[in-house]
Write a protein that holds these residues in place. Structure first.
Motif, PDB file in Angstrom:
ATOM      1  N   SER A   7       0.815  -1.218   0.000  1.00  0.00           N
ATOM      2  CA  SER A   7       0.000   0.000   0.000  1.00  0.00           C
ATOM      3  C   SER A   7       0.849   1.269   0.000  1.00  0.00           C
ATOM      4  N   GLY A   8       2.102   1.156   0.416  1.00  0.00           N
ATOM      5  CA  GLY A   8       2.977   2.316   0.439  1.00  0.00           C
ATOM      6  C   GLY A   8       4.376   1.938   0.868  1.00  0.00           C
ATOM      7  N   VAL A   9       5.319   2.819   0.618  1.00  0.00           N
ATOM      8  CA  VAL A   9       6.723   2.585   0.972  1.00  0.00           C
ATOM      9  C   VAL A   9       7.281   3.872   1.565  1.00  0.00           C
ATOM     10  N   VAL A  10       8.007   3.733   2.675  1.00  0.00           N
ATOM     11  CA  VAL A  10       8.702   4.869   3.278  1.00  0.00           C
ATOM     12  C   VAL A  10      10.199   4.564   3.273  1.00  0.00           C
ATOM     13  N   VAL A  11      10.987   5.452   2.712  1.00  0.00           N
ATOM     14  CA  VAL A  11      12.447   5.323   2.698  1.00  0.00           C
ATOM     15  C   VAL A  11      13.017   6.444   3.560  1.00  0.00           C
ATOM     16  N   THR A  12      13.756   6.074   4.599  1.00  0.00           N
ATOM     17  CA  THR A  12      14.283   7.056   5.547  1.00  0.00           C
ATOM     18  C   THR A  12      15.804   6.977   5.602  1.00  0.00           C
ATOM     19  N   ALA A  32      28.384   7.090   9.181  1.00  0.00           N
ATOM     20  CA  ALA A  32      28.049   6.194   8.077  1.00  0.00           C
ATOM     21  C   ALA A  32      26.578   6.382   7.739  1.00  0.00           C
ATOM     22  N   LEU A  33      26.251   6.238   6.471  1.00  0.00           N
ATOM     23  CA  LEU A  33      24.889   6.455   6.000  1.00  0.00           C
ATOM     24  C   LEU A  33      24.208   5.132   5.669  1.00  0.00           C
ATOM     25  N   ARG A  34      22.938   5.015   6.021  1.00  0.00           N
ATOM     26  CA  ARG A  34      22.114   3.881   5.608  1.00  0.00           C
ATOM     27  C   ARG A  34      20.722   4.409   5.285  1.00  0.00           C
ATOM     28  N   ALA A  35      20.011   3.654   4.482  1.00  0.00           N
ATOM     29  CA  ALA A  35      18.606   3.951   4.194  1.00  0.00           C
ATOM     30  C   ALA A  35      17.755   2.811   4.749  1.00  0.00           C
ATOM     31  N   ILE A  36      16.713   3.164   5.479  1.00  0.00           N
ATOM     32  CA  ILE A  36      15.788   2.184   6.038  1.00  0.00           C
ATOM     33  C   ILE A  36      14.522   2.195   5.187  1.00  0.00           C
ATOM     34  N   VAL A  37      14.165   1.020   4.681  1.00  0.00           N
ATOM     35  CA  VAL A  37      12.990   0.857   3.829  1.00  0.00           C
ATOM     36  C   VAL A  37      11.888   0.199   4.645  1.00  0.00           C
ATOM     37  N   GLN A  38      10.723   0.828   4.684  1.00  0.00           N
ATOM     38  CA  GLN A  38       9.539   0.260   5.322  1.00  0.00           C
ATOM     39  C   GLN A  38       8.468   0.077   4.249  1.00  0.00           C
ATOM     40  N   VAL A  39       8.154  -1.178   3.957  1.00  0.00           N
ATOM     41  CA  VAL A  39       7.107  -1.496   2.989  1.00  0.00           C
ATOM     42  C   VAL A  39       5.818  -1.783   3.754  1.00  0.00           C
ATOM     43  N   GLN A  40       4.793  -0.994   3.479  1.00  0.00           N
ATOM     44  CA  GLN A  40       3.506  -1.120   4.160  1.00  0.00           C
ATOM     45  C   GLN A  40       2.522  -1.877   3.282  1.00  0.00           C
ATOM     46  N   THR A  41       1.609  -2.622   3.916  1.00  0.00           N
ATOM     47  CA  THR A  41       0.639  -3.413   3.161  1.00  0.00           C
ATOM     48  C   THR A  41      -0.787  -3.036   3.533  1.00  0.00           C
ATOM     49  N   LEU A  58      19.515   6.923  -3.118  1.00  0.00           N
ATOM     50  CA  LEU A  58      18.228   7.341  -2.558  1.00  0.00           C
ATOM     51  C   LEU A  58      17.251   7.727  -3.662  1.00  0.00           C
ATOM     52  N   ALA A  59      17.740   8.374  -4.706  1.00  0.00           N
ATOM     53  CA  ALA A  59      16.857   8.753  -5.808  1.00  0.00           C
ATOM     54  C   ALA A  59      16.293   7.520  -6.496  1.00  0.00           C
ATOM     55  N   ARG A  60      17.130   6.486  -6.663  1.00  0.00           N
ATOM     56  CA  ARG A  60      16.648   5.244  -7.287  1.00  0.00           C
ATOM     57  C   ARG A  60      15.638   4.543  -6.382  1.00  0.00           C
ATOM     58  N   LEU A  61      15.928   4.510  -5.086  1.00  0.00           N
ATOM     59  CA  LEU A  61      14.991   3.892  -4.149  1.00  0.00           C
ATOM     60  C   LEU A  61      13.640   4.597  -4.198  1.00  0.00           C
ATOM     61  N   ALA A  62      13.658   5.923  -4.236  1.00  0.00           N
ATOM     62  CA  ALA A  62      12.408   6.682  -4.269  1.00  0.00           C
ATOM     63  C   ALA A  62      11.624   6.401  -5.545  1.00  0.00           C
ATOM     64  N   ALA A  63      12.329   6.285  -6.658  1.00  0.00           N
ATOM     65  CA  ALA A  63      11.654   6.011  -7.929  1.00  0.00           C
ATOM     66  C   ALA A  63      10.982   4.643  -7.910  1.00  0.00           C
ATOM     67  N   VAL A  64      11.630   3.663  -7.334  1.00  0.00           N
ATOM     68  CA  VAL A  64      11.034   2.328  -7.238  1.00  0.00           C
ATOM     69  C   VAL A  64       9.880   2.328  -6.240  1.00  0.00           C
ATOM     70  N   ASP A 381      11.519   5.799  17.649  1.00  0.00           N
ATOM     71  CA  ASP A 381      12.203   6.960  18.224  1.00  0.00           C
ATOM     72  C   ASP A 381      13.662   7.003  17.770  1.00  0.00           C
ATOM     73  N   ALA A 382      14.315   5.836  17.771  1.00  0.00           N
ATOM     74  CA  ALA A 382      15.709   5.777  17.332  1.00  0.00           C
ATOM     75  C   ALA A 382      15.816   6.102  15.843  1.00  0.00           C
ATOM     76  N   LEU A 383      14.868   5.632  15.060  1.00  0.00           N
ATOM     77  CA  LEU A 383      14.846   5.960  13.631  1.00  0.00           C
ATOM     78  C   LEU A 383      14.773   7.469  13.452  1.00  0.00           C
ATOM     79  N   GLY A 384      13.927   8.120  14.224  1.00  0.00           N
ATOM     80  CA  GLY A 384      13.812   9.571  14.122  1.00  0.00           C
ATOM     81  C   GLY A 384      15.096  10.281  14.501  1.00  0.00           C
ATOM     82  N   ARG A 385      15.747   9.810  15.572  1.00  0.00           N
ATOM     83  CA  ARG A 385      17.010  10.434  15.993  1.00  0.00           C
ATOM     84  C   ARG A 385      18.082  10.295  14.931  1.00  0.00           C
ATOM     85  N   LEU A 386      18.201   9.095  14.362  1.00  0.00           N
ATOM     86  CA  LEU A 386      19.256   8.876  13.364  1.00  0.00           C
ATOM     87  C   LEU A 386      18.937   9.594  12.057  1.00  0.00           C
TER      88      LEU A 386
END
Length: 418
Positions: A7-12, A32-41, A58-64, A381-386
């Motif tokens: 139903s949606g995807v959030v990339v942080t 160090a940088l990482r992207a966290i992907v949350q796929v919602q259903t 990140l641009a490619r992740l957003a496009a997908v 909360d940790a996701l928000g801080r990072l």
């Protein structure tokens, strides 16, 4: 029977503190940088994935992410088709600071595939390892990953590990790793100092930790001739020699003059590389990495090819957080011929975004999580801080070389220097 659909995807994008770890191309930046992907259903499930977070990725992740709503969460072939349709790109993508991937589709696919498998496991009430064929081991061994390092980043307070710039300090670092985590395999990141100094460090480790399996990885810092000399010096001391020299041709030259197995995560990093490497007998151990081999199912395909051609299998690591470690653990648990202890940077991190307790080390191994899916839960909360740390740190891509040059202006990448 109704299907569960995206139903949606959030990339942080997130940033986490990283020590000043030295390597062939420079030194790790403060974050160090990482992207966290949350796929919602549409059923309310959320699946997790983790990947790189430079701006281009990140641009490619957003496009997908934009084209995934409506996808059946069990349709992994459909996922791959949507990724391919979006990423009809030319040129290469730099991965993890050193590796040039000619086709970034596998790299972009990976976190979404992991997230879908996480959802499948959660909905079925089964761990991801069961979706990969079933666990053949319930404890996955990892290796102590040693680095030469500074005591601190410039203009910052020293970290808890202190400096490691000579063999004695490397042994001290290893002792702490072994005592705290129970590792029985030890890997030294080389390519920082002249080969004789690093040979001395490996021999010091062998004397301090008899019975431990040792490795050194100079990331292609040596010529073939130097690599052969080092292999002769370390015969009977190391279990394998990782990427001593660049390229399949160079590795084949070295392999022809030593009985020590050669391992790689640099010259064999895509399926197209396997045939020439096998024909040249250039490598004997492939270090898999689901982040750029296309996810967990594609990594199982890699394992089957390695088994067919008699290649050993281990696992590569880059600076990562707990979602990646969970995926690595499930994959290793379900891969029968992955028999070498896996690499991990995890002991170097001081902050994470998964809730604690799921991925603790016992005797150098991580016990396979038995909860559904990946078996880890996101700490929002940790996701928000990072994420706030990402916004504030100013780093948008990994560049060990430029960062090193702010301290040593005459520094150049060491590849094939010696």
């Amino acid at each position: 029977m109704s299907s569960t659909r995206v139903s949606g995807v959030v990339v942080t994008p997130v940033a986490f503190a990283d020590p000043p770890l030295l390597n062939v191309v420079g030194v790790h930046q403060p974050y160090a940088l990482r992207a966290i992907v949350q796929v919602q259903t549409d059923s309310g499930s959320v699946g997790l994935g983790e990947t790189y977070a430079d701006d281009a990725h990140l641009a490619r992740l957003a496009a997908v992410a934009d084209v995934l709503p409506g996808l059946d969460v069990y349709d992994l072939n459909g996922l791959r088709q949507r990724v391919s349709d979006v990423l009809r790109l030319d040129g290469s993508a730099q991965v993890g600071g050193m590796l040039a991937i000619q086709n970034p589709a596998d790299v972009v696919l990976s976190p979404f595939e992991v997230a879908l498998l996480d959802i499948q496991g959660r909905e079925l009430g089964r761990p991801v390892a069961d979706l990969l064929g079933g666990a053949v081991r319930t404890e996955v061994p990892f290796s102590a990953y040693l680095f030469y390092k500074w005591a601190a980043h410039p203009d910052r307070e020293p970290d808890a590990w202190g400096a490691a710039l000579d063999p004695d300090a490397i042994v001290t670092q290893a002792r702490r790793m072994v005592e705290e985590y129970g590792f029985t395999a030890i890997k030294l990141k080389g390519g920082v100092f002249a080969p004789d100094e690093e040979i001395e460090a490996v021999k010091a480790l062998a004397a301090a930790f008899p019975g431990h399996k040792l490795r050194i990885d100079p990331n292609g810092a040596w010529t073939p001739a130097t690599s052969v000399r080092v292999a002769k010096e370390l015969a009977g001391v190391i279990e394998y020699l990782e990427d001593p020299t660049p390229g399949i041709e160079g590795m084949a030259q070295v392999a022809g003059e030593t009985d020590i197995p050669l391992a790689t995560n640099m010259c064999v990093i895509a399926f197209d590389h396997l045939k020439p490497a096998v024909l040249a007998d250039a490598v004997q151990v492939v270090l898999s990495d689901h982040h750029y081999w296309g996810g967990l199912q594609r990594s199982r395909l890699l394992a089957g090819i390695c088994e067919t051609f008699g290649l050993g299998l281990s696992m590569h690591s880059n600076s990562h957080l707990g979602i990646s470690l969970a995926a690595m653990t499930h994959l290793a648990a379900a891969t029968p011929n992955l028999t070498y202890a896996c690499d991990t940077h995890y002991p170097w991190k001081t902050e994470d975004l998964i809730k604690p307790g799921a991925l603790d080390f016992f005797d150098g191994s991580i016990r396979l999580p038995t909860n559904p899916g990946l078996g880890v839960e996101l700490d929002e909360d940790a996701l928000g801080r990072l994420h706030e740390q990402y916004l504030a740190c100013g780093i948008r891509s990994r560049d060990d070389t430029s960062y090193m040059q702010t301290v040593q202006p005459d520094f150049t990448r060491n590849t094939s220097r010696w």
